[in-house]
Structures are given as structure tokens and as C-alpha cells.
Enzyme design. Structure first.
Site, PDB file in Angstrom:
ATOM      1  N   ASN A  28      -4.534  42.726   3.479  1.00 27.79           N
ATOM      2  CA  ASN A  28      -3.484  43.843   4.058  1.00 27.79           C
ATOM      3  C   ASN A  28      -4.207  45.096   4.219  1.00 27.79           C
ATOM      4  O   ASN A  28      -3.464  46.005   3.814  1.00 27.79           O
ATOM      5  CB  ASN A  28      -2.590  43.661   2.962  1.00 27.79           C
ATOM      6  CG  ASN A  28      -1.792  42.488   2.789  1.00 27.79           C
ATOM      7  OD1 ASN A  28      -1.615  41.690   3.552  1.00 27.79           O
ATOM      8  ND2 ASN A  28      -1.529  41.907   1.224  1.00 27.79           N
ATOM      9  N   GLU A 154      13.555  45.126   2.329  1.00 32.42           N
ATOM     10  CA  GLU A 154      12.066  45.482   2.765  1.00 32.42           C
ATOM     11  C   GLU A 154      12.195  46.219   3.844  1.00 32.42           C
ATOM     12  O   GLU A 154      12.695  45.693   4.958  1.00 32.42           O
ATOM     13  CB  GLU A 154      11.119  44.356   2.655  1.00 32.42           C
ATOM     14  CG  GLU A 154      10.774  43.793   1.065  1.00 32.42           C
ATOM     15  CD  GLU A 154      10.210  42.532   1.176  1.00 32.42           C
ATOM     16  OE1 GLU A 154       9.426  42.352   2.052  1.00 32.42           O
ATOM     17  OE2 GLU A 154      10.428  41.832   0.194  1.00 32.42           O
ATOM     18  N   SER A 158       7.035  40.551   4.234  1.00 33.16           N
ATOM     19  CA  SER A 158       5.485  40.140   3.974  1.00 33.16           C
ATOM     20  C   SER A 158       5.134  39.072   4.449  1.00 33.16           C
ATOM     21  O   SER A 158       4.037  38.782   4.757  1.00 33.16           O
ATOM     22  CB  SER A 158       5.436  40.306   2.144  1.00 33.16           C
ATOM     23  OG  SER A 158       6.338  39.433   1.625  1.00 33.16           O
ATOM     24  N   ASP A 183      11.846  48.235  -0.247  1.00 34.72           N
ATOM     25  CA  ASP A 183      10.374  48.099  -0.632  1.00 34.72           C
ATOM     26  C   ASP A 183       9.524  48.215   0.576  1.00 34.72           C
ATOM     27  O   ASP A 183       9.659  47.644   1.362  1.00 34.72           O
ATOM     28  CB  ASP A 183      10.341  46.715  -1.381  1.00 34.72           C
ATOM     29  CG  ASP A 183       8.770  46.226  -1.509  1.00 34.72           C
ATOM     30  OD1 ASP A 183       7.842  47.046  -1.198  1.00 34.72           O
ATOM     31  OD2 ASP A 183       8.635  45.181  -1.918  1.00 34.72           O
ATOM     32  N   HIS A 186       4.703  47.127   2.966  1.00 30.60           N
ATOM     33  CA  HIS A 186       3.995  46.905   4.108  1.00 30.60           C
ATOM     34  C   HIS A 186       4.193  47.915   5.300  1.00 30.60           C
ATOM     35  O   HIS A 186       3.519  47.657   6.229  1.00 30.60           O
ATOM     36  CB  HIS A 186       4.279  45.364   4.608  1.00 30.60           C
ATOM     37  CG  HIS A 186       3.786  44.320   3.807  1.00 30.60           C
ATOM     38  ND1 HIS A 186       2.465  43.777   3.707  1.00 30.60           N
ATOM     39  CD2 HIS A 186       4.076  43.614   2.573  1.00 30.60           C
ATOM     40  CE1 HIS A 186       2.323  43.070   2.642  1.00 30.60           C
ATOM     41  NE2 HIS A 186       3.435  42.829   2.029  1.00 30.60           N
ATOM     42  N   LYS A 210      -2.199  48.178   0.378  1.00 30.78           N
ATOM     43  CA  LYS A 210      -2.220  47.638   1.506  1.00 30.78           C
ATOM     44  C   LYS A 210      -2.675  48.457   2.739  1.00 30.78           C
ATOM     45  O   LYS A 210      -3.860  48.847   2.538  1.00 30.78           O
ATOM     46  CB  LYS A 210      -0.676  47.239   1.727  1.00 30.78           C
ATOM     47  CG  LYS A 210      -0.134  46.322   0.529  1.00 30.78           C
ATOM     48  CD  LYS A 210       0.832  45.438   0.821  1.00 30.78           C
ATOM     49  CE  LYS A 210       1.376  44.846  -0.487  1.00 30.78           C
ATOM     50  NZ  LYS A 210       0.445  43.773  -1.382  1.00 30.78           N
TER      51      LYS A 210
HETATM   52  C1  PLP Z   1       6.868  43.154  -0.155  1.00 29.27           C
HETATM   53  C2  PLP Z   1       6.141  43.316  -1.250  1.00 29.27           C
HETATM   54  N1  PLP Z   1       6.318  43.923  -2.167  1.00 29.27           N
HETATM   55  C3  PLP Z   1       5.438  44.235  -3.533  1.00 29.27           C
HETATM   56  C4  PLP Z   1       4.330  43.692  -3.594  1.00 29.27           C
HETATM   57  C5  PLP Z   1       3.433  43.873  -4.760  1.00 29.27           C
HETATM   58  O1  PLP Z   1       2.523  44.872  -4.569  1.00 29.27           O
HETATM   59  P1  PLP Z   1       1.159  44.605  -5.201  1.00 29.27           P
HETATM   60  O2  PLP Z   1       0.197  43.962  -4.489  1.00 29.27           O
HETATM   61  O3  PLP Z   1       0.631  46.076  -5.268  1.00 29.27           O
HETATM   62  O4  PLP Z   1       1.328  44.083  -6.678  1.00 29.27           O
HETATM   63  C6  PLP Z   1       3.896  42.847  -2.621  1.00 29.27           C
HETATM   64  C7  PLP Z   1       2.438  42.167  -2.555  1.00 29.27           C
HETATM   65  O5  PLP Z   1       2.124  41.384  -1.908  1.00 29.27           O
HETATM   66  C8  PLP Z   1       4.782  42.577  -1.201  1.00 29.27           C
HETATM   67  O6  PLP Z   1       4.188  41.973  -0.304  1.00 29.27           O
END
Ligand code: PLP
Length: 364
Positions: A28, A154, A158, A183, A186, A210
Site C-alpha cells: 500500500n 470508508e 480496502s 475511515d 486508503h 499506506k
Molecule cells: C480501511 C482500513 N482501515 C484501517 C486499517 C488499519 O490500518 P493500519 O494498517 O495502520 O493498522 C486498514 C489496514 O489495512 C484498512 O484497510
């Protein structure tokens, strides 16, 4: 049992790009910052100035000028009033959900939100109701049924790579007096518009692992929300603060993205090229405009086997299996980065096309 179903999760030792024989389309690091000279130097400078470790919880003595600077920079960039830092996005989402909600609350979430959001909501005891993925009518029905609640989604999903209709969801939230939490793991720093999400989100989670190529995360919101979280979020209170060197690196990464916007342009050129070539080759893509480009395979074993065959041809891609994604939609998760050369994208699509033809016994 897990092994026979192609479900056993394993760890592979990964090597830095220059020491690996594989071209990596699985990570990522969208802007190619993780191994950059600039951030390597920033890590050294941050550690020299502020220390390698934070040594304590932020509420004891682990909160340094490096953390304050990064929080202020994030607030200036997004327009939110306040910020607080976490060691990971998983921790930020879990802390936010489990602290903000109680058994008396209802939380309305997109069907595809990340595991860290679901885990946090479940831990809070709040009632969780899900709307169909990116479906405005489904979201509206639930908002009408549960007014004065909270909607969670989001910016970029993801596993599918598609984007939420944030402006439309925000309008619905306003009509039903609901708060919107986004969130932005990404999405953050993948476009030149750093306020794209903050313009509509009441609370925003950004991650540094990311597009920023480093480590950590932040919750951004009104001062009163952050004050409440600082005083009550157990993940924050009972854990060693994000390393100040990492906070300094995240700060430097944001400055670098602002100074070198051509990284974002290169990322989008690469996304464009991959989509164009994949469409010409009739690969079964999910409609996504982001760096995340899933190719649907179907079946856990088939997906894993295709990823292994690609590795033999020199490409590393993610094999995403059920239950991470719904049964039948198991996929190769291909991620594009500013660091990819156009030639590498051409080679990947040719290899994919050949393998999919070989596997199906007919032209895709
Ligand atoms: C949409 C989403 N939120 C949160 C996270 C968690 O982030 P981190 O990798 O910093 O723990 C991810 C991780 O892949 C994610 O895809």
C-alpha cells in the site's frame, strides 16, 4: 482443515525492492515513499532529535513536540479542530468506536467497512446495522429508522478499491441529524485535495502506513471529541505512544508529498495505464478508480494458485480469500504505486492475461 481449504494464513519474508526478484504489486506504499532517501533521512533526524521510542503513554510522558507538530500539521491540512495519534489504523479505529459508543447507541455502517471498525463497534456493545455497500437508498432507509445516530464508511474501500459517495452520504446524514465517520486509510494523500474527506466527515481516521509509507494513524475531529477520547480511550491511555521518530517521519512524508505532487500524478498515470491494459485484455476487474485494482478469480485455492504462478513469473500480488471477501469473489488484489515503471505494468497485465487463459482453457 484450514490448509485443505486454502485458508491457512502464512507469513512470507519480504525483501526490499532492490534485493527482491519480484516486482511488488501487493503493498500500500502508493507514492513510493517507504524506501525513499528522504524518509530514511527523516527517520534518522527524528530519532536524533526526539528519540527512537516515546518511552511512556501519551498521558504520562510519551507525548512530545514531534507528536504536537504532526497533530497541528494534520489539523491545518484538513481543517479539523483537533487530532490524536495512534500506533496503527487498527488501533485508531478500534479505540474510536469502542470509546465513543455505548449499548444505548446504534451505528449504521457500510457492509464492507474494515475489521477494525467492526471489532470496535462490537466491543462497545452498540447496536450495529449495515447498509448495502455504497447504496444510498439502503443507507437512507436505516438513517430514517435510526435518526440521531452515526454512519460509518470508508473513503476508498480496502478490498474493492471503489470510493464511497461521501457528498451524498453526508447530505443524508444532515437530513437525519446523524454524524458521519470516515475511515480515510486508503484515500489520505492519494490526491492533491487534502480536504476531500474532511469537508464532509465529522470524524476522520487517517493512516500513515499506506500513501505516506511509514507507520501510525490519527483521529481528527472537533476538540470536544478528541478531549473525550484522550480522557477515555483505553488503547491510547494504556499503551506506549507512537514513536516520536515515526511521528516526525509522518510529518516529513506529508511535507514531501506537498513538495513533490508529481508522485500523485505518477500514481494516477499508473492506475490509468493498468485499467486501460486490463480492459483491453478483458480481465475481470471490479470498477475502481483507486490504486487498488482487484481481479476477481473465485475460489480460495484458485486465487492462491494464480498468485503463486504470478510469483513464479516475477510478480507479487495479494491473494485475498474468503472470509476476508465474500465467497465467490476471492481475488487478486493488485495495487499500483508511483514507484512502478509503465513497462512493469505492461508485463504484469501480459502475465495475468496468459495465466487466466491457461487456467480457464479458453480466452478471457
Ligand atoms: C480501511 C482500513 N482501515 C484501517 C486499517 C488499519 O490500518 P493500519 O494498517 O495502520 O493498522 C486498514 C489496514 O489495512 C484498512 O484497510
Amino acid at each position: 482443515m484450514q490448509q485443505s481449504q486454502g485458508l491457512l494464513r502464512q507469513r512470507d519474508v519480504c525483501h526490499r525492492a532492490e534485493n527482491s526478484s519480484l516486482i511488488d504489486f501487493s503493498h500500500n506504499d502508493y507514492l513510493g515513499l517507504a524506501n525513499s532517501i528522504e524518509l530514511t533521512q527523516a527517520l534518522f533526524d527524528g530519532a536524533t532529535t526526539y528519540g527512537v521510542g516515546s518511552k511512556a503513554s501519551p498521558l504520562v510522558s510519551g507525548y512530545s513536540a514531534a507528536h504536537v507538530d504532526l497533530e497541528q500539521q494534520l489539523c491545518r491540512l484538513t481543517g479539523h479542530q483537533a487530532a490524536m495519534l495512534f500506533c496503527s489504523g487498527y488501533s485508531a479505529n478500534s479505540a474510536l468506536m469502542s470509546t465513543l459508543f455505548t449499548q444505548a447507541d446504534t451505528v449504521i455502517a457500510d457492509k464492507l467497512v474494515h475489521a477494525s471498525i467492526i471489532d470496535g463497534i462490537q466491543h462497545s456493545g452498540a447496536k450495529l446495522v449495515r447498509f448495502l455497500h455504497n447504496d444510498l437508498s439502503s443507507a437512507e432507509r436505516l438513517l430514517a429508522k435510526h435518526p440521531n445516530s452515526v454512519l460509518v464508511t470508508e473513503s476508498v474501500f480496502s478490498m474493492d478499491g471503489d470510493k464511497a459517495p461521501l457528498a451524498e452520504l453526508s447530505l443524508l446524514c444532515k437530513q437525519h441529524n446523524a454524524l458521519m465517520i470516515v475511515d480515510d486509510a486508503h484515500g489520505f494523500a492519494t490526491s492533491r485535495d487534502f480536504e476531500a474527506t474532511s469537508r464532509v466527515a465529522d470524524v476522520q481516521v487517517v493512516t500513515f502506513g499506506k500513501a505516506l509509507g511509514c507507520q501510525g494513524a490519527a483521529v481528527l475531529a472537533k476538540q470536544s471529541v478528541i478531549n473525550y477520547l484522550v480522557a477515555n480511550a483505553r488503547h491510547y491511555i494504556y499503551s506506549t505512544a507512537l514513536s516520536p521518530a515515526n511521528a516526525y517521519v509522518a510529518h516529513s512524508a506529508i511535507k514531501l508529498v506537498q513538495q513533490q505532487p508529481e508522485r500523485i500524478t505518477r500514481l494516477h498515470d499508473n492506475i490509468h495505464l493498468f485499467k486501460e491494459l486490463a480492459q483491453q485484455s478483458q480481465l475481470p476487474l471490479i470498477a475502481s478508480l483507486s490504486a487498488i485494482q482487484p481481479v476477481i478469480v473465485g475460489g480460495n485455492e484458485q486465487t492462491l494458485s494464480l498468485a503463486n504462478m504470478l510469483a513464479k513469473l516475477g510478480f507479487k500480488v495479494g491473494a485475498i480469500r474468503s472470509p476476508t471477501v465474500p465467497k465467490g469473489s476471492e481475488r487478486l488484489r493488485i495495487t499500483l504505486s508511483a514507484s512502478h515503471q509503465p513497462q512493469q505494468i505492461h508485463q504484469l497485465v501480459s502475465a495475468l492475461k496468459k495465466l487466466m487463459i491457461d487456467c480457464s482453457g479458453e480466452k478471457v
